[in-house]
Scaffold this motif. Sequence first.
Motif, mmCIF file in Angstrom:
data_model
loop_
_atom_site.group_PDB
_atom_site.id
_atom_site.type_symbol
_atom_site.label_atom_id
_atom_site.label_comp_id
_atom_site.label_asym_id
_atom_site.label_seq_id
_atom_site.Cartn_x
_atom_site.Cartn_y
_atom_site.Cartn_z
ATOM 1 N N ASP A 177 -32.967 -24.416 10.570
ATOM 2 C CA ASP A 177 -33.588 -25.303 9.477
ATOM 3 C C ASP A 177 -32.350 -25.917 8.672
ATOM 4 O O ASP A 177 -32.652 -27.108 8.046
ATOM 5 C CB ASP A 177 -34.385 -24.570 8.274
ATOM 6 C CG ASP A 177 -35.710 -23.749 9.082
ATOM 7 O OD1 ASP A 177 -35.981 -24.465 10.190
ATOM 8 O OD2 ASP A 177 -36.383 -23.057 8.440
ATOM 9 N N TYR A 178 -31.202 -25.355 8.409
ATOM 10 C CA TYR A 178 -30.042 -26.413 7.613
ATOM 11 C C TYR A 178 -29.339 -26.916 8.632
ATOM 12 O O TYR A 178 -28.529 -27.714 8.102
ATOM 13 C CB TYR A 178 -29.379 -25.073 6.848
ATOM 14 C CG TYR A 178 -30.221 -24.665 5.863
ATOM 15 C CD1 TYR A 178 -30.215 -25.384 4.523
ATOM 16 C CD2 TYR A 178 -31.109 -23.500 5.625
ATOM 17 C CE1 TYR A 178 -31.069 -24.943 3.423
ATOM 18 C CE2 TYR A 178 -31.955 -23.337 4.742
ATOM 19 C CZ TYR A 178 -31.997 -24.131 3.589
ATOM 20 O OH TYR A 178 -32.743 -23.641 2.657
ATOM 21 N N GLN A 179 -29.396 -26.508 9.759
ATOM 22 C CA GLN A 179 -28.409 -27.274 10.744
ATOM 23 C C GLN A 179 -28.890 -28.962 10.513
ATOM 24 O O GLN A 179 -29.913 -29.037 10.848
ATOM 25 C CB GLN A 179 -28.492 -26.640 12.215
ATOM 26 C CG GLN A 179 -27.348 -27.269 13.118
ATOM 27 C CD GLN A 179 -27.390 -26.580 14.481
ATOM 28 O OE1 GLN A 179 -28.124 -25.884 14.942
ATOM 29 N NE2 GLN A 179 -26.283 -26.780 15.139
ATOM 30 N N TRP A 180 -27.711 -29.542 10.648
ATOM 31 C CA TRP A 180 -27.937 -31.122 10.652
ATOM 32 C C TRP A 180 -28.437 -31.599 9.130
ATOM 33 O O TRP A 180 -28.663 -32.919 9.034
ATOM 34 C CB TRP A 180 -28.581 -31.603 11.822
ATOM 35 C CG TRP A 180 -28.370 -31.185 12.948
ATOM 36 C CD1 TRP A 180 -28.971 -30.231 13.913
ATOM 37 C CD2 TRP A 180 -27.115 -31.729 13.603
ATOM 38 N NE1 TRP A 180 -28.264 -30.276 15.067
ATOM 39 C CE2 TRP A 180 -27.171 -31.161 14.813
ATOM 40 C CE3 TRP A 180 -26.064 -32.510 13.416
ATOM 41 C CZ2 TRP A 180 -25.832 -31.268 15.831
ATOM 42 C CZ3 TRP A 180 -25.026 -32.551 14.122
ATOM 43 C CH2 TRP A 180 -24.967 -31.740 15.397
ATOM 44 N N LYS A 181 -28.871 -30.636 8.359
ATOM 45 C CA LYS A 181 -29.365 -31.111 6.894
ATOM 46 C C LYS A 181 -28.163 -31.013 5.974
ATOM 47 O O LYS A 181 -28.019 -31.437 5.026
ATOM 48 C CB LYS A 181 -30.445 -30.281 6.854
ATOM 49 C CG LYS A 181 -31.776 -30.815 7.512
ATOM 50 C CD LYS A 181 -32.859 -29.993 7.374
ATOM 51 C CE LYS A 181 -33.973 -30.478 8.357
ATOM 52 N NZ LYS A 181 -35.253 -29.458 8.389
ATOM 53 N N ASN A 182 -27.591 -29.438 5.959
ATOM 54 C CA ASN A 182 -26.653 -29.070 4.907
ATOM 55 C C ASN A 182 -25.385 -28.598 5.660
ATOM 56 O O ASN A 182 -25.302 -27.926 6.781
ATOM 57 C CB ASN A 182 -27.395 -27.738 4.075
ATOM 58 C CG ASN A 182 -28.224 -28.346 3.299
ATOM 59 O OD1 ASN A 182 -29.377 -28.231 3.496
ATOM 60 N ND2 ASN A 182 -27.893 -28.914 2.141
ATOM 61 N N ARG A 183 -24.225 -28.710 5.027
ATOM 62 C CA ARG A 183 -22.876 -28.005 5.636
ATOM 63 C C ARG A 183 -22.666 -26.733 4.383
ATOM 64 O O ARG A 183 -23.419 -26.667 3.295
ATOM 65 C CB ARG A 183 -21.785 -29.071 4.797
ATOM 66 C CG ARG A 183 -21.827 -30.485 5.806
ATOM 67 C CD ARG A 183 -20.860 -31.403 5.178
ATOM 68 N NE ARG A 183 -20.596 -32.640 6.099
ATOM 69 C CZ ARG A 183 -21.393 -33.670 5.888
ATOM 70 N NH1 ARG A 183 -22.259 -33.792 4.607
ATOM 71 N NH2 ARG A 183 -21.359 -34.701 6.819
ATOM 72 N N LYS B 184 -24.000 -32.987 0.883
ATOM 73 C CA LYS B 184 -25.014 -31.908 1.379
ATOM 74 C C LYS B 184 -24.372 -30.470 1.621
ATOM 75 O O LYS B 184 -24.574 -29.939 2.616
ATOM 76 C CB LYS B 184 -25.569 -32.328 2.711
ATOM 77 C CG LYS B 184 -26.255 -33.655 2.761
ATOM 78 C CD LYS B 184 -26.624 -34.193 4.123
ATOM 79 C CE LYS B 184 -27.309 -35.625 3.941
ATOM 80 N NZ LYS B 184 -27.636 -36.076 5.490
ATOM 81 N N ASP C 228 -26.236 -24.311 -4.909
ATOM 82 C CA ASP C 228 -26.409 -25.711 -4.205
ATOM 83 C C ASP C 228 -27.012 -26.339 -5.571
ATOM 84 O O ASP C 228 -28.293 -26.591 -5.688
ATOM 85 C CB ASP C 228 -27.831 -25.401 -3.220
ATOM 86 C CG ASP C 228 -28.353 -26.715 -2.595
ATOM 87 O OD1 ASP C 228 -27.638 -27.832 -2.619
ATOM 88 O OD2 ASP C 228 -29.407 -26.818 -2.272
ATOM 89 N N LEU D 150 -22.321 -29.859 9.522
ATOM 90 C CA LEU D 150 -23.681 -29.982 9.641
ATOM 91 C C LEU D 150 -24.052 -29.724 11.042
ATOM 92 O O LEU D 150 -25.113 -29.233 11.314
ATOM 93 C CB LEU D 150 -23.926 -31.466 9.755
ATOM 94 C CG LEU D 150 -24.095 -32.251 8.205
ATOM 95 C CD1 LEU D 150 -24.063 -33.601 8.271
ATOM 96 C CD2 LEU D 150 -25.053 -31.438 7.435
ATOM 97 N N GLU E 237 -22.768 -41.241 7.267
ATOM 98 C CA GLU E 237 -23.510 -41.267 6.042
ATOM 99 C C GLU E 237 -22.842 -42.336 5.040
ATOM 100 O O GLU E 237 -23.679 -42.834 4.314
ATOM 101 C CB GLU E 237 -23.352 -39.942 5.148
ATOM 102 C CG GLU E 237 -23.929 -38.794 6.264
ATOM 103 C CD GLU E 237 -23.441 -37.177 5.568
ATOM 104 O OE1 GLU E 237 -24.055 -36.252 6.185
ATOM 105 O OE2 GLU E 237 -22.799 -37.072 4.683
#
Length: 142
Positions: free
Chosen positions: A26-32, A64, A80, A108, A138
């Motif tokens: 759920d965090y891959q591609w959304k958060n580092r 992110k 966070d 990410l 980004e």
Amino acid sequence: MSNFKLPLLLILLLNISTIMGQQISDYQWKNRLVVLLTDSQDSQMYQLQLKDLKTDLQGLKERKILVITLTPNYQITGIDNGIEQKAVLNFKKLKKETDGFEVILVGLDGYVKLQQSKLLTHQELFAQIDRMPMRRDEIKKN
């Protein structure tokens, strides 16, 4: 990518079962992720690292970045942008050094971008991230 990074990534992905009740995917591609591995939350190096990261919460948000602390007895906390996070990680499998402190940066894309046993200032962290192609995209979009 060096050969040690792929197994570490697989260990990381297999051993993070939840963050705030969600799957790591759920965090891959959304958060580092910045994972702080410390033998004790009282350690001077850990305290310096956390203090430094907290000096620029806006920079963490812009990039992110989700910060997670992991200790050997599985006391897991994080920041966070000031919000506590929880995760389940295998401390012994992630930690390269036998004692002390380490910091891991996961991009990410889910790959380990950096792992070191010395202080990573927020300026160094941001510079590392800002050189990454996805981060440059980004910046262009904003």
